[in-house]
Write a protein that holds these residues in place. Structure first.
Motif, PDB file in Angstrom:
ATOM      1  N   PRO A 243       0.826  -1.217   0.000  1.00  0.00           N
ATOM      2  CA  PRO A 243       0.000   0.000   0.000  1.00  0.00           C
ATOM      3  C   PRO A 243       0.855   1.259   0.000  1.00  0.00           C
ATOM      4  CG  PRO A 243      -0.761  -1.577   1.652  1.00  0.00           C
ATOM      5  CD  PRO A 243       0.557  -2.081   1.162  1.00  0.00           C
ATOM      6  N   PRO A 244       0.265   2.388  -0.388  1.00  0.00           N
ATOM      7  CA  PRO A 244       1.007   3.661  -0.367  1.00  0.00           C
ATOM      8  C   PRO A 244       1.634   3.917   0.999  1.00  0.00           C
ATOM      9  CG  PRO A 244      -1.086   3.932  -1.487  1.00  0.00           C
ATOM     10  CD  PRO A 244      -1.100   2.555  -0.910  1.00  0.00           C
ATOM     11  N   LEU A 245       2.805   4.563   0.970  1.00  0.00           N
ATOM     12  CA  LEU A 245       3.615   4.735   2.180  1.00  0.00           C
ATOM     13  C   LEU A 245       3.906   6.214   2.423  1.00  0.00           C
ATOM     14  CD1 LEU A 245       5.544   3.287   4.321  1.00  0.00           C
ATOM     15  CD2 LEU A 245       7.337   3.631   2.625  1.00  0.00           C
ATOM     16  N   ASP A 246       3.740   6.667   3.659  1.00  0.00           N
ATOM     17  CA  ASP A 246       4.139   8.011   4.062  1.00  0.00           C
ATOM     18  C   ASP A 246       5.665   8.033   4.181  1.00  0.00           C
ATOM     19  OD1 ASP A 246       4.703  10.406   5.265  1.00  0.00           O
ATOM     20  OD2 ASP A 246       3.362  10.121   6.985  1.00  0.00           O
ATOM     21  N   PRO A 247       6.360   8.878   3.430  1.00  0.00           N
ATOM     22  CA  PRO A 247       7.825   8.903   3.499  1.00  0.00           C
ATOM     23  C   PRO A 247       8.372   9.164   4.902  1.00  0.00           C
ATOM     24  CG  PRO A 247       7.066  10.134   1.594  1.00  0.00           C
ATOM     25  CD  PRO A 247       5.848   9.791   2.396  1.00  0.00           C
ATOM     26  N   GLN A 248       7.573   9.783   5.764  1.00  0.00           N
ATOM     27  CA  GLN A 248       8.027  10.038   7.130  1.00  0.00           C
ATOM     28  C   GLN A 248       8.365   8.737   7.857  1.00  0.00           C
ATOM     29  OE1 GLN A 248       8.983  12.571   8.691  1.00  0.00           O
ATOM     30  NE2 GLN A 248       9.060  11.818  10.814  1.00  0.00           N
ATOM     31  N   ARG A 249       7.749   7.632   7.439  1.00  0.00           N
ATOM     32  CA  ARG A 249       8.039   6.350   8.087  1.00  0.00           C
ATOM     33  C   ARG A 249       9.484   5.920   7.863  1.00  0.00           C
ATOM     34  NH1 ARG A 249       4.314   1.556   7.221  1.00  0.00           N
ATOM     35  NH2 ARG A 249       5.608   0.903   8.988  1.00  0.00           N
ATOM     36  N   LEU A 250      10.080   6.340   6.765  1.00  0.00           N
ATOM     37  CA  LEU A 250      11.477   6.007   6.521  1.00  0.00           C
ATOM     38  C   LEU A 250      12.377   6.747   7.503  1.00  0.00           C
ATOM     39  CD1 LEU A 250      11.499   6.155   2.616  1.00  0.00           C
ATOM     40  CD2 LEU A 250      10.969   4.220   4.102  1.00  0.00           C
ATOM     41  N   ASN A 251      11.953   7.927   7.893  1.00  0.00           N
ATOM     42  CA  ASN A 251      12.691   8.692   8.893  1.00  0.00           C
ATOM     43  C   ASN A 251      12.604   8.014  10.259  1.00  0.00           C
ATOM     44  OD1 ASN A 251      13.886  10.704  10.468  1.00  0.00           O
ATOM     45  ND2 ASN A 251      12.016  11.928  10.549  1.00  0.00           N
ATOM     46  N   THR A 252      11.390   7.707  10.686  1.00  0.00           N
ATOM     47  CA  THR A 252      11.213   7.117  12.016  1.00  0.00           C
ATOM     48  C   THR A 252      11.811   5.717  12.110  1.00  0.00           C
ATOM     49  OG1 THR A 252       9.005   6.333  11.391  1.00  0.00           O
ATOM     50  CG2 THR A 252       9.144   8.477  12.469  1.00  0.00           C
ATOM     51  N   ALA A 253      11.963   5.046  10.982  1.00  0.00           N
ATOM     52  CA  ALA A 253      12.584   3.722  10.982  1.00  0.00           C
ATOM     53  C   ALA A 253      14.104   3.802  11.091  1.00  0.00           C
ATOM     54  CB  ALA A 253      12.191   2.946   9.719  1.00  0.00           C
ATOM     55  N   GLY A 254      14.649   5.025  11.029  1.00  0.00           N
ATOM     56  CA  GLY A 254      16.097   5.166  11.175  1.00  0.00           C
ATOM     57  C   GLY A 254      16.771   5.760   9.961  1.00  0.00           C
ATOM     58  N   SER A 255      16.085   6.688   9.275  1.00  0.00           N
ATOM     59  CA  SER A 255      16.631   7.277   8.039  1.00  0.00           C
ATOM     60  C   SER A 255      17.008   6.180   7.040  1.00  0.00           C
ATOM     61  CB  SER A 255      17.840   8.173   8.334  1.00  0.00           C
ATOM     62  OG  SER A 255      17.487   9.268   9.148  1.00  0.00           O
ATOM     63  N   VAL A 256      16.101   5.221   6.900  1.00  0.00           N
ATOM     64  CA  VAL A 256      16.374   4.084   6.023  1.00  0.00           C
ATOM     65  C   VAL A 256      16.042   4.440   4.577  1.00  0.00           C
ATOM     66  CG1 VAL A 256      15.968   2.441   7.875  1.00  0.00           C
ATOM     67  CG2 VAL A 256      14.078   3.066   6.355  1.00  0.00           C
ATOM     68  N   TYR A 257      16.513   3.602   3.672  1.00  0.00           N
ATOM     69  CA  TYR A 257      16.305   3.787   2.249  1.00  0.00           C
ATOM     70  C   TYR A 257      15.349   2.714   1.725  1.00  0.00           C
ATOM     71  CZ  TYR A 257      20.498   6.695   2.550  1.00  0.00           C
ATOM     72  OH  TYR A 257      21.420   7.653   2.894  1.00  0.00           O
ATOM     73  N   LEU A 258      14.417   3.136   0.880  1.00  0.00           N
ATOM     74  CA  LEU A 258      13.505   2.209   0.204  1.00  0.00           C
ATOM     75  C   LEU A 258      13.679   2.369  -1.294  1.00  0.00           C
ATOM     76  CD1 LEU A 258      11.053   0.279  -0.057  1.00  0.00           C
ATOM     77  CD2 LEU A 258       9.576   2.315   0.151  1.00  0.00           C
ATOM     78  N   THR A 259      13.929   1.275  -1.978  1.00  0.00           N
ATOM     79  CA  THR A 259      14.039   1.305  -3.434  1.00  0.00           C
ATOM     80  C   THR A 259      13.195   0.198  -4.029  1.00  0.00           C
ATOM     81  OG1 THR A 259      15.578   1.229  -5.321  1.00  0.00           O
ATOM     82  CG2 THR A 259      16.131  -0.135  -3.413  1.00  0.00           C
ATOM     83  N   ARG A 260      12.629   0.468  -5.192  1.00  0.00           N
ATOM     84  CA  ARG A 260      11.835  -0.534  -5.921  1.00  0.00           C
ATOM     85  C   ARG A 260      12.536  -0.827  -7.239  1.00  0.00           C
ATOM     86  NH1 ARG A 260       9.903  -4.158  -8.229  1.00  0.00           N
ATOM     87  NH2 ARG A 260       7.730  -4.859  -8.256  1.00  0.00           N
ATOM     88  N   PRO A 261      13.604  -1.646  -7.193  1.00  0.00           N
ATOM     89  CA  PRO A 261      14.421  -1.864  -8.385  1.00  0.00           C
ATOM     90  C   PRO A 261      13.803  -2.874  -9.337  1.00  0.00           C
ATOM     91  CG  PRO A 261      15.304  -3.146  -6.579  1.00  0.00           C
ATOM     92  CD  PRO A 261      14.128  -2.374  -6.022  1.00  0.00           C
ATOM     93  N   SER A 262      14.246  -2.800 -10.580  1.00  0.00           N
ATOM     94  CA  SER A 262      13.817  -3.734 -11.618  1.00  0.00           C
ATOM     95  C   SER A 262      15.031  -4.135 -12.451  1.00  0.00           C
ATOM     96  CB  SER A 262      12.765  -3.085 -12.515  1.00  0.00           C
ATOM     97  OG  SER A 262      12.471  -3.906 -13.632  1.00  0.00           O
TER      98      SER A 262
END
Length: 321
Positions: A243-262
């Motif tokens: 589902p759609p994700l609030d980018p703020q969650r990447l901050n609260t998770a520890g300034s993590v990175y999310l990528t959707r590679p192909s």
């Protein structure tokens, strides 16, 4: 020639084996007599309509065989040469026409079955572990579906790069498969909370990277398993889209990175395709990358192969022969 044809999207039964005219190569193309075809989740997505494809079409984006004819302006490949390709449709047939710049030579030490079982998932595992997040010696990483075709290859490449691998599986049999591939710690997600188990195994630190091809069912655990500034490589959605994700969650998770590679973006240049394919085939030929074929089906049983793969009843790679 024979070909699986889909006239409209739907359940596996929409795939019908028909007699069709054999294609001939145009400029910049080659014709390949196919010996083995890889079965992949993208085939299911296209067949079901999850990924829109114009109909009628012949599924299958991965195959291996022998060049039977070359079109004009093709100078890198020759008739009789063994080869394989990925990311071009039409492999569920006796013959396919493929752009020559999408085709990789197969060395004599690698069989057509090994090539068809390895190229797409092997290059996927290669770019994930070498480029998306290049594993460094001592890194701990989490691999979901560690007994699946791609998961087994990711685990092996991670170990070759000096990583410590935590893998998730659903059954005891799949746990044994994962451990045989070098997975250091196995979590049966049917019996344990994945994020809690990762925290226990990493003394609360989390992992450097998560390789997640499952999607909806595993995403929350993946995000919660990362160390600060870790990388979540979401490369598939076998269980459905996230589902759609609030980018703020990447901050609260520890300034993590999310990528959707192909894979397509990591082999867009022919030089990169050839290098990744050569790296994978070299490891297979040397015996450093084990290719596990979980099922072999005749072309006429493509529907059964899709059913088995979607139900996660298999380990390793499924082939149509």
């Amino acid at each position: 020639m024979r070909a699986i044809v889909i006239d409209e999207p739907g359940e596996p039964e929409v795939m019908r084996l028909k007699e069709t005219a054999a294609p001939t190569p145009g400029q910049g193309e080659v014709s390949i007599d196919i010996e083995a075809r890889g079965v992949n989740f993208i085939d299911i997505y296209q067949r079901s309509g999850a990924y829109a494809v114009a109909t009628p079409f012949t599924p299958g984006v991965e195959g291996a065989g022998t060049v039977s004819a070359v079109g004009a302006a093709v100078d890198e490949l020759a008739v009789g040469q063994r080869c394989a390709w990925v990311m071009h449709p039409g492999s569920y047939a006796d013959r396919a026409v493929v752009p020559a710049n999408r085709v990789a030579p197969v060395p004599d030490e690698v069989t057509s079955e090994q090539a068809a079982a390895t190229l797409l998932q092997g290059m996927t595992a290669q770019y994930l572990t070498h480029s998306t997040y290049p594993i460094q010696p001592g890194d701990t990483v989490l691999v979901h579906a560690a007994a699946g075709g791609t998961g087994l290859l990711i685990a092996q490449l991670a170990k070759l790069r000096g990583g410590r691998v935590i893998g998730t599986v659903s059954t005891r049999a799949k746990e044994e498969q994962a451990r045989a591939a070098g997975v250091d710690h196995v979590i049966r997600y049917t019996e344990a909370d994945v994020a809690d188990a990762v925290a226990d195994l990493t003394a609360g630190e989390g992992v450097a990277a998560v390789y997640d091809g499952v999607g909806a069912d595993t995403f929350e655990a993946s995000l919660a398993s990362l160390r600060p500034r870790g990388v979540l490589a979401l490369f598939g959605q076998a269980s459905g889209p996230v589902p759609p994700l609030d980018p703020q969650r990447l901050n609260t998770a520890g300034s993590v990175y999310l990528t959707r590679p192909s894979l397509g973006h990591y082999i867009a240049q022919r030089s990169e395709l050839l290098q990744r394919a050569a790296d994978v085939f070299e490891l297979v030929a040397a015996g450093d990358l084990e290719v596990r074929v979980g099922g072999r089906y005749p072309l006429s049983e493509a529907a059964q192969a899709h059913t088995d793969l979607a139900a996660r009843r298999t380990t390793g790679k499924l082939l149509l022969l």
